[in-house]
Design a protein around this motif. Structure first.
Motif, PDB file in Angstrom:
ATOM      1  N   ALA A  79      -1.585  -3.032  -3.870  1.00  0.00           N
ATOM      2  CA  ALA A  79      -1.836  -1.664  -4.319  1.00  0.00           C
ATOM      3  C   ALA A  79      -0.540  -0.877  -4.371  1.00  0.00           C
ATOM      4  O   ALA A  79       0.483  -1.274  -3.813  1.00  0.00           O
ATOM      5  CB  ALA A  79      -2.839  -0.985  -3.390  1.00  0.00           C
ATOM      6  N   PHE A  80      -0.591   0.247  -5.061  1.00  0.00           N
ATOM      7  CA  PHE A  80       0.539   1.168  -5.075  1.00  0.00           C
ATOM      8  C   PHE A  80       0.014   2.576  -5.354  1.00  0.00           C
ATOM      9  O   PHE A  80      -1.110   2.767  -5.820  1.00  0.00           O
ATOM     10  CB  PHE A  80       1.587   0.762  -6.122  1.00  0.00           C
ATOM     11  CG  PHE A  80       1.093   0.773  -7.552  1.00  0.00           C
ATOM     12  CD1 PHE A  80       1.097   1.939  -8.306  1.00  0.00           C
ATOM     13  CD2 PHE A  80       0.641  -0.398  -8.143  1.00  0.00           C
ATOM     14  CE1 PHE A  80       0.658   1.947  -9.615  1.00  0.00           C
ATOM     15  CE2 PHE A  80       0.203  -0.399  -9.458  1.00  0.00           C
ATOM     16  CZ  PHE A  80       0.210   0.781 -10.205  1.00  0.00           C
ATOM     17  N   THR A  81       0.842   3.549  -5.034  1.00  0.00           N
ATOM     18  CA  THR A  81       0.519   4.963  -5.246  1.00  0.00           C
ATOM     19  C   THR A  81       1.689   5.609  -5.990  1.00  0.00           C
ATOM     20  O   THR A  81       2.847   5.327  -5.685  1.00  0.00           O
ATOM     21  CB  THR A  81       0.285   5.686  -3.907  1.00  0.00           C
ATOM     22  OG1 THR A  81      -0.813   5.071  -3.240  1.00  0.00           O
ATOM     23  CG2 THR A  81      -0.018   7.163  -4.118  1.00  0.00           C
TER      24      THR A  81
ATOM     25  N   VAL B 110       0.857  -1.179   0.000  1.00  0.00           N
ATOM     26  CA  VAL B 110       0.000   0.000   0.000  1.00  0.00           C
ATOM     27  C   VAL B 110       0.897   1.233   0.000  1.00  0.00           C
ATOM     28  O   VAL B 110       1.734   1.393   0.867  1.00  0.00           O
ATOM     29  CB  VAL B 110      -0.924  -0.005   1.236  1.00  0.00           C
ATOM     30  CG1 VAL B 110      -1.773   1.253   1.254  1.00  0.00           C
ATOM     31  CG2 VAL B 110      -1.796  -1.249   1.209  1.00  0.00           C
ATOM     32  N   GLY B 111       0.680   2.092  -0.924  1.00  0.00           N
ATOM     33  CA  GLY B 111       1.517   3.292  -1.023  1.00  0.00           C
ATOM     34  C   GLY B 111       2.954   2.938  -1.312  1.00  0.00           C
ATOM     35  O   GLY B 111       3.864   3.513  -0.733  1.00  0.00           O
TER      36      GLY B 111
ATOM     37  N   LYS C 289      -7.611   5.267  -9.326  1.00  0.00           N
ATOM     38  CA  LYS C 289      -8.118   6.573  -8.943  1.00  0.00           C
ATOM     39  C   LYS C 289      -7.078   7.644  -9.254  1.00  0.00           C
ATOM     40  O   LYS C 289      -5.887   7.448  -9.013  1.00  0.00           O
ATOM     41  CB  LYS C 289      -8.452   6.617  -7.448  1.00  0.00           C
ATOM     42  CG  LYS C 289      -9.588   5.719  -7.033  1.00  0.00           C
ATOM     43  CD  LYS C 289      -9.866   5.853  -5.542  1.00  0.00           C
ATOM     44  CE  LYS C 289     -11.021   4.972  -5.100  1.00  0.00           C
ATOM     45  NZ  LYS C 289     -11.289   5.104  -3.644  1.00  0.00           N
TER      46      LYS C 289
ATOM     47  N   GLU D   9      -5.320  -0.256  -7.040  1.00  0.00           N
ATOM     48  CA  GLU D   9      -5.507  -1.443  -6.218  1.00  0.00           C
ATOM     49  C   GLU D   9      -5.985  -2.579  -7.111  1.00  0.00           C
ATOM     50  O   GLU D   9      -6.949  -2.425  -7.871  1.00  0.00           O
ATOM     51  CB  GLU D   9      -6.529  -1.193  -5.100  1.00  0.00           C
ATOM     52  CG  GLU D   9      -6.736  -2.407  -4.197  1.00  0.00           C
ATOM     53  CD  GLU D   9      -7.669  -2.124  -3.046  1.00  0.00           C
ATOM     54  OE1 GLU D   9      -8.272  -3.074  -2.517  1.00  0.00           O
ATOM     55  OE2 GLU D   9      -7.803  -0.940  -2.671  1.00  0.00           O
TER      56      GLU D   9
ATOM     57  N   ASP E   9      -6.297  11.411  -8.123  1.00  0.00           N
ATOM     58  CA  ASP E   9      -6.635  12.403  -7.103  1.00  0.00           C
ATOM     59  C   ASP E   9      -7.919  12.032  -6.357  1.00  0.00           C
ATOM     60  O   ASP E   9      -8.784  12.874  -6.083  1.00  0.00           O
ATOM     61  CB  ASP E   9      -6.778  13.801  -7.723  1.00  0.00           C
ATOM     62  CG  ASP E   9      -5.434  14.383  -8.144  1.00  0.00           C
ATOM     63  OD1 ASP E   9      -4.407  13.981  -7.548  1.00  0.00           O
ATOM     64  OD2 ASP E   9      -5.408  15.224  -9.058  1.00  0.00           O
TER      65      ASP E   9
ATOM     66  N   GLN F   7       2.981   9.423  -7.868  1.00  0.00           N
ATOM     67  CA  GLN F   7       2.772  10.839  -8.204  1.00  0.00           C
ATOM     68  C   GLN F   7       3.233  11.049  -9.642  1.00  0.00           C
ATOM     69  O   GLN F   7       4.381  10.765  -9.991  1.00  0.00           O
ATOM     70  CB  GLN F   7       3.579  11.729  -7.249  1.00  0.00           C
ATOM     71  CG  GLN F   7       3.262  13.203  -7.340  1.00  0.00           C
ATOM     72  CD  GLN F   7       2.031  13.582  -6.518  1.00  0.00           C
ATOM     73  OE1 GLN F   7       1.600  12.795  -5.708  1.00  0.00           O
ATOM     74  NE2 GLN F   7       1.471  14.751  -6.761  1.00  0.00           N
TER      75      GLN F   7
ATOM     76  N   THR G  13      -1.990  12.482  -8.349  1.00  0.00           N
ATOM     77  CA  THR G  13      -1.726  11.309  -7.519  1.00  0.00           C
ATOM     78  C   THR G  13      -2.601  10.153  -7.988  1.00  0.00           C
ATOM     79  O   THR G  13      -3.837  10.235  -7.952  1.00  0.00           O
ATOM     80  CB  THR G  13      -2.021  11.603  -6.035  1.00  0.00           C
ATOM     81  OG1 THR G  13      -1.189  12.680  -5.601  1.00  0.00           O
ATOM     82  CG2 THR G  13      -1.743  10.374  -5.167  1.00  0.00           C
ATOM     83  N   TRP G  14      -1.924   9.099  -8.449  1.00  0.00           N
ATOM     84  CA  TRP G  14      -2.634   7.908  -8.913  1.00  0.00           C
ATOM     85  C   TRP G  14      -2.571   6.827  -7.830  1.00  0.00           C
ATOM     86  O   TRP G  14      -1.501   6.522  -7.302  1.00  0.00           O
ATOM     87  CB  TRP G  14      -2.010   7.371 -10.203  1.00  0.00           C
ATOM     88  CG  TRP G  14      -2.366   8.166 -11.430  1.00  0.00           C
ATOM     89  CD1 TRP G  14      -1.664   9.191 -11.968  1.00  0.00           C
ATOM     90  CD2 TRP G  14      -3.521   7.980 -12.237  1.00  0.00           C
ATOM     91  NE1 TRP G  14      -2.294   9.687 -13.082  1.00  0.00           N
ATOM     92  CE2 TRP G  14      -3.451   8.947 -13.279  1.00  0.00           C
ATOM     93  CE3 TRP G  14      -4.602   7.111 -12.220  1.00  0.00           C
ATOM     94  CZ2 TRP G  14      -4.423   9.047 -14.256  1.00  0.00           C
ATOM     95  CZ3 TRP G  14      -5.575   7.212 -13.210  1.00  0.00           C
ATOM     96  CH2 TRP G  14      -5.483   8.175 -14.207  1.00  0.00           C
ATOM     97  N   ASN G  15      -3.744   6.274  -7.488  1.00  0.00           N
ATOM     98  CA  ASN G  15      -3.847   5.143  -6.561  1.00  0.00           C
ATOM     99  C   ASN G  15      -4.404   3.954  -7.316  1.00  0.00           C
ATOM    100  O   ASN G  15      -5.461   4.063  -7.962  1.00  0.00           O
ATOM    101  CB  ASN G  15      -4.766   5.473  -5.386  1.00  0.00           C
ATOM    102  CG  ASN G  15      -4.230   6.597  -4.533  1.00  0.00           C
ATOM    103  OD1 ASN G  15      -3.290   6.409  -3.779  1.00  0.00           O
ATOM    104  ND2 ASN G  15      -4.826   7.784  -4.656  1.00  0.00           N
TER     105      ASN G  15
END
Length: 524
Positions: free
Chosen positions: A333-335, A69-70, A365, A347, A367, A337, A343-345
Motif C-alpha cells: 500500500a501507499f498514501t 504502508v503510508g 480511497k 492498497e 479522504d 497527498q 489524501t489518496w490511500n
C-alpha cells in the motif's frame, strides 16, 4: 532441547500441575461426601492432563506481513547476536535441576530397596501369592513389571478366612486398576518437579484417595462384610518405610477415616455416571485452560514469489516514482497527498493467474471514502494503468505500474560475533535506505528486548541524530542500539531527482538466538 527450553517446560508444567493440585485438594472432600471416594480419586486425573496440555503446541496466529504502508516499505532487518555463545544461567539452572532430580531418584530408590529388604525371604505360595517373613506394611503389591501380592508372615493365623478374602481382594483391586503404575508415575513426577514444595503434600493426599477408593470397591464387591473388613484393617501392621512404587499399608494412612468411610453407602450407577462426567469435565476444562493460557505463537502466512512493482503515481500534479518489492499474495500500500489536498490511500495485492499472467486487485480511497476497487490481469514487464477520480470528480489519481520478478538480496556485515542482514525489499527513491551498518554489541547483561530508534539522515547519507523512540526497558540495550546507529551510513532519500534529508524509524531487537527488526515508519 536446549537448557532454556527445558527450564521453560519444567516451569510451565510445574505451574499448571500445581494449579490443578490446589483445585483438586479444595474439592476432594466435598466430592467424596457427595459421590464417594472413587470420585475424589478420579479428580487427580486433572493433574497429568493439565501438565501435558501446556506441552502441546501453543495457539497459532497467522500474521500477514505488509510493506509500504503510508509510503514506508520494509528497508531491512537487523540481526543482533550476543558476544558470548550462550548465557551461563540457563546451563547452571539446568545443572541444578538435574542434580536435584538425580538425588530425588536416588532417595526414592533407596526407600524402595529398604522396603523390599525389610520383607526378608519371599517365597511363592501354592495359591499364586507370595509369602514374606515380615509383617509391617503387608499385605502389599510390589514390582512394577508383573506385580506380586505379598502376604505377611502368619497370614492364616492373623486373619479369619473372611478377612483373608477381603485383604487379598483389596490388593487385587490395586493390581486390576493399575494403581502401581499410577504410583510409579507419581514417583517420576516427584523426580521431575522436586523443586515444587506443594508436590509432596499433594502426593500424600492422592495416595490416601487411592486407598479410600480401593476400600470402596472392596465393600461394593463383598456386600455386607463391612465389619470384617474393618477388623482386618485393625490387624494389619503399618510400614515404617515408604514404598514409592507399590501399594502398601503406610504409617501415614488415615485409618480412622478409612474405617469411617465403610459406613457410607456404595455408589450406584447414577453416582458412577456422575463420577465419570465430573472427572472428564474437570480434566478437559483445566487442560484446555492451561493450553489456551500459553502465549500465542506467530506464524507467517505463506508467501509467493517476490516481485518488484515499479510505480509512477500522479495525484493532481503531485508526482512520485518509487519501487516496492513484495511477494505474491501479500498486500502492499501507499498514501499520497494530492496537489488539491486530497489524501489518496491505495492498497493492492498481486496473485498468480492463468497463462503466466498476474492478477492485480486493490482498493483506492480518497479522504477515507472508497473510490474504486479495480481488478486487472497484467503481464510481467508490461505497463498497466489505473486511473480513478473521487466522488466529486475534482481529484484524479493516475497510477502507472510495471511488475517484474525480483530476488531478495541479503548483505551481511560482521563486527565481533554480531551480524546484520539487510533485505532491501522495497526502497522508493524518496526514502532513505541502509548503505553500511555495524551491528550493536550485545551488552554483558544478556537482557532481551526491542528498541525503536528515530534516525535523522542528512542529504549526504550521514546520521545526524539518533533518539530512542520506544525503550526496551533496559538502559544497556537502548545505549547499545543508539551507539551502533550513530555509526551507520544511509543512502539519502531523493525528491525531484535531488538528495534530501529525511528520517527513518528502525526497531532493533536483542535476542539470545536471533532477532529481526523491520522499518515501518519513515518520514522525509
Amino acid at each position: 532441547m536446549s537448557s532454556t527450553e527445558l527450564l521453560r517446560a519444567l516451569l510451565a508444567t510445574a505451574l499448571a500441575s500445581s494449579a490443578a493440585m490446589v483445585l483438586v485438594m479444595l474439592l476432594r472432600r466435598s466430592v467424596r461426601q457427595w459421590l464417594g471416594a472413587s470420585a475424589a480419586y478420579l479428580l487427580w486425573l486433572a493433574v497429568p492432563v493439565t501438565a501435558l496440555a501446556v506441552m502441546l503446541p501453543a495457539p497459532r496466529v497467522v500474521v500477514t506481513a505488509m510493506d509500504a504502508v503510508g509510503m514506508a516499505p520494509r528497508i531491512g532487518a537487523v540481526l543482533v547476536e550476543p558476544l558470548q555463545s550462550l548465557p551461563m544461567w540457563p546451563l547452571l539452572a539446568a545443572g541444578i535441576w538435574a542434580c536435584g532430580a538425580l538425588l530425588t531418584a536416588i532417595g526414592l530408590t533407596r526407600q524402595q530397596r529398604r522396603f523390599v529388604r525389610g520383607l526378608g525371604r519371599v517365597e511363592r505360595r501354592a495359591d499364586g501369592f507370595w509369602q514374606a517373613q515380615a509383617v509391617a506394611g503387608l499385605p502389599a503389591v510390589v514390582q512394577l513389571w508383573r506385580p506380586r501380592i505379598v502376604l505377611p508372615s502368619g497370614f492364616e493365623q492373623r486373619y479369619t478366612p473372611e478377612e483373608q478374602q477381603l485383604v487379598v481382594l483389596h490388593e487385587q483391586v490395586h493390581v486390576q486398576r493399575g494403581d502401581i503404575v499410577v504410583n510409579a508415575l507419581l514417583a517420576l513426577m516427584q523426580c521431575m518437579h522436586w523443586f515444587n514444595p506443594l508436590l509432596p503434600f499433594a502426593l500424600r493426599r492422592c495416595r490416601e484417595d487411592q486407598e479410600l477408593s480401593c476400600d470402596e470397591r472392596v465393600v461394593a464387591r463383598m456386600g455386607g462384610a463391612r465389619r470384617s473388613y474393618g477388623n482386618a484393617m485393625l490387624k494389619t501392621g503399618l510400614a515404617l518405610s515408604p514404598l514409592p512404587v507399590g501399594c502398601h499399608w503406610q504409617n501415614q494412612h488415615p485409618l480412622k477415616e478409612r474405617i469411617a468411610m465403610l459406613k457410607r453407602p456404595v455408589p450406584g450407577k447414577k453416582q458412577w455416571l456422575m463420577m465419570g462426567l465430573l472427572s472428564v469435565a474437570m480434566s478437559s476444562g483445566l487442560g484446555y485452560a492451561a493450553w489456551a493460557a500459553q502465549p500465542a505463537t506467530l506464524q507467517a502466512a505463506p508467501v509467493g514469489a517476490l516481485h518488484a512493482i515499479t510505480l509512477e503515481v500522479d495525484a493532481d500534479g503531485e508526482r512520485q516514482q518509487f519501487q516496492i518489492r513484495e511477494h505474491l499474495g501479500q498486500p502492499f500500500a501507499f498514501t499520497l497527498q494530492s496537489g488539491k489536498g486530497v489524501t489518496w490511500n491505495a492498497e493492492f495485492m498481486l496473485e498468480a493467474a492463468d497463462a503466466g499472467q498476474l492478477r492485480l486487485s486493490g482498493e483506492l480511497k480518497a479522504d477515507g471514502v472508497v473510490a474504486s476497487r479495480p481488478i486487472l490481469l497484467i503481464a510481467t514487464e508490461k505497463s498497466a494503468q489505473v486511473k480513478v477520480s473521487n466522488a466529486g470528480g475534482h481529484s484524479v489519481l493516475d497510477v502507472m505500474l510495471q511488475v517484474s520478478p525480483a530476488t531478495s538480496v541479503q548483505q551481511h556485515a560482521a563486527a565481533g560475533k554480531g551480524r546484520i542482514s539487510v533485505e532491501p525489499e522495497a526502497t522508493p527513491a524518496s526514502i532513505p535506505s541502509f548503505a553500511t551498518m555495524s551491528p550493536p554489541r550485545y551488552p554483558p547483561s544478556m537482557h532481551t528486548g526491542e528498541v525503536w530508534l528515530k534516525i535523522d539522515v542528512a542529504a549526504d547519507g550521514a546520521v545526524t541524530g539518533v533518539v530512542v523512540d520506544r525503550s526496551s526497558g533496559h538502559a544497556d540495550l537502548d545505549a547499545a542500539a543508539v551507539d551502533a546507529a550513530r555509526g551507520w551510513t544511509l543512502n539519502p532519500g531523493s525528491k525531484d531527482g535531488k538528495a534530501v534529508a529525511g528520517q527513518v524509524r528502525v526497531p532493533v531487537r536483542f535476542d539470545m538466538d536471533k532477532t529481526e527488526t523491520e522499518t515501518t515508519d519513515v518520514t522525509s
